[in-house]
Design a protein around this motif. Structure first.
Motif, mmCIF file in Angstrom:
data_model
loop_
_atom_site.group_PDB
_atom_site.id
_atom_site.type_symbol
_atom_site.label_atom_id
_atom_site.label_comp_id
_atom_site.label_asym_id
_atom_site.label_seq_id
_atom_site.Cartn_x
_atom_site.Cartn_y
_atom_site.Cartn_z
ATOM 1 N N GLN A 48 0.828 -1.203 0.000
ATOM 2 C CA GLN A 48 0.000 0.000 0.000
ATOM 3 C C GLN A 48 0.866 1.259 0.000
ATOM 4 O O GLN A 48 0.614 2.202 -0.753
ATOM 5 N N LEU A 49 1.889 1.254 0.850
ATOM 6 C CA LEU A 49 2.784 2.410 0.934
ATOM 7 C C LEU A 49 3.525 2.633 -0.379
ATOM 8 O O LEU A 49 3.676 3.776 -0.833
ATOM 9 N N HIS A 50 3.983 1.554 -0.979
ATOM 10 C CA HIS A 50 4.725 1.657 -2.233
ATOM 11 C C HIS A 50 3.832 2.223 -3.339
ATOM 12 O O HIS A 50 4.249 3.112 -4.101
ATOM 13 N N ALA A 51 2.605 1.717 -3.422
ATOM 14 C CA ALA A 51 1.678 2.195 -4.454
ATOM 15 C C ALA A 51 1.306 3.656 -4.220
ATOM 16 O O ALA A 51 1.252 4.458 -5.161
ATOM 17 N N TYR A 56 1.803 9.574 -5.374
ATOM 18 C CA TYR A 56 2.170 10.899 -4.866
ATOM 19 C C TYR A 56 3.273 11.518 -5.719
ATOM 20 O O TYR A 56 3.234 12.711 -6.040
ATOM 21 N N GLU A 57 4.242 10.706 -6.096
ATOM 22 C CA GLU A 57 5.327 11.196 -6.949
ATOM 23 C C GLU A 57 4.782 11.645 -8.303
ATOM 24 O O GLU A 57 5.189 12.688 -8.837
ATOM 25 N N ARG A 58 3.838 10.869 -8.846
ATOM 26 C CA ARG A 58 3.240 11.245 -10.127
ATOM 27 C C ARG A 58 2.459 12.561 -9.991
ATOM 28 O O ARG A 58 2.530 13.426 -10.865
ATOM 29 N N GLY A 65 4.645 20.085 -13.669
ATOM 30 C CA GLY A 65 4.523 20.145 -15.120
ATOM 31 C C GLY A 65 3.307 20.933 -15.574
ATOM 32 O O GLY A 65 2.952 20.898 -16.755
ATOM 33 N N LYS A 66 2.663 21.623 -14.621
ATOM 34 C CA LYS A 66 1.479 22.449 -14.909
ATOM 35 C C LYS A 66 0.310 21.618 -15.447
ATOM 36 O O LYS A 66 -0.529 22.125 -16.194
ATOM 37 N N LYS A 67 0.257 20.353 -15.064
ATOM 38 C CA LYS A 67 -0.844 19.482 -15.492
ATOM 39 C C LYS A 67 -1.806 19.315 -14.316
ATOM 40 O O LYS A 67 -1.907 18.248 -13.709
ATOM 41 N N THR A 74 -4.952 12.066 -10.108
ATOM 42 C CA THR A 74 -4.030 11.212 -9.361
ATOM 43 C C THR A 74 -4.226 11.383 -7.859
ATOM 44 O O THR A 74 -4.238 10.403 -7.102
ATOM 45 N N GLY A 75 -4.385 12.632 -7.430
ATOM 46 C CA GLY A 75 -4.592 12.896 -6.006
ATOM 47 C C GLY A 75 -5.875 12.283 -5.485
ATOM 48 O O GLY A 75 -5.910 11.719 -4.380
#
Length: 212
Positions: A48-51, A56-58, A65-67, A74-75
């Motif tokens: 779960q933490l890894h996913a 979060y990184e994405r 990247g202003k996206k 994603t959030g």
């Protein structure tokens, strides 16, 4: 040991097993179940933490990247699927910032309230509380802002709380209370802090201190 004594010991063992054997088997099985369950829980938590960390990184990359649209999706996925991880609270903070920058103050306030109620990390909760107080102050709800700031456990964030309290007091016209809060904030800043000049400017803006 005689054959009689051996038979006597065997009879005692049989009697003991008859009385307690089921309990022993149950205890062994329970121990195995607990061990397997713990290993599964540990592995599941790590997954779960890894996913969540990946999402979060994405999200972080999308924001830089202003996206903002991709960052929101994603959030939202992170919070919905991994709400029990520390990354959910941090994602909530970033989503609240996106909402605020987009002019949706009500949504930003809702997000920050969620973080305040669900995040486990103390620093994340403090960040949410301070941002929520600023939103209340900006909306003119000075009492709500002050209520959020009047807490005892502020470890590591004393300067931020006192400065914001000073801002609220200024908005309320309580100059001396604001002066006291700004001075308290300065006390908690580390030596050479770049925020000290700004606090001193706020103190100067209050004008001369009233004679006691």
């Amino acid at each position: 040991m005689t054959a009689y004594e051996e038979q006597e010991d065997l009879d005692r063992l049989k009697a003991w097993w008859k009385n307690y054997g089921n309990s022993v088997i149950f205890g062994i099985l329970l121990g195995v179940v607990i061990l397997v369950g713990f290993r599964y829980w540990t592995q599941h938590t790590e997954q779960q933490l890894h996913a969540a960390a990946g999402l979060y990184e994405r999200m972080f990359q999308d924001i830089h990247g202003k996206k903002s649209g991709d960052a929101r999706k994603t959030g939202e996925s992170l919070i919905n699927e991994y709400s029990a991880t520390p990354y959910a609270g941090m994602a909530g903070l970033m989503l609240a910032r996106l909402d605020f920058e987009a002019g949706d103050v009500a949504k930003a306030r809702e997000r920050l309230q969620w973080v305040l109620e669900h995040a486990d990390d103390a620093a994340v909760k403090h960040a949410a509380r301070l941002r929520l107080a600023r939103i209340h102050l900006g909306s003119g709800d000075k009492e709500a802002a002050l209520a959020l700031l009047n807490i005892k456990d502020r470890a590591g964030f004393e300067a931020e709380y006192e400065e914001l309290k000073g801002d609220v007091f200024v908005a309320q016209g309580q100059r001396e209370a604001a002066r006291s809060a700004y001075r308290e904030a300065l006390k908690h800043l580390p030596a050479g802090s770049p925020y000290a000049p700004m606090l001193n400017m706020k103190l100067d803006d209050l004008g001369p201190e009233k004679a006691s």
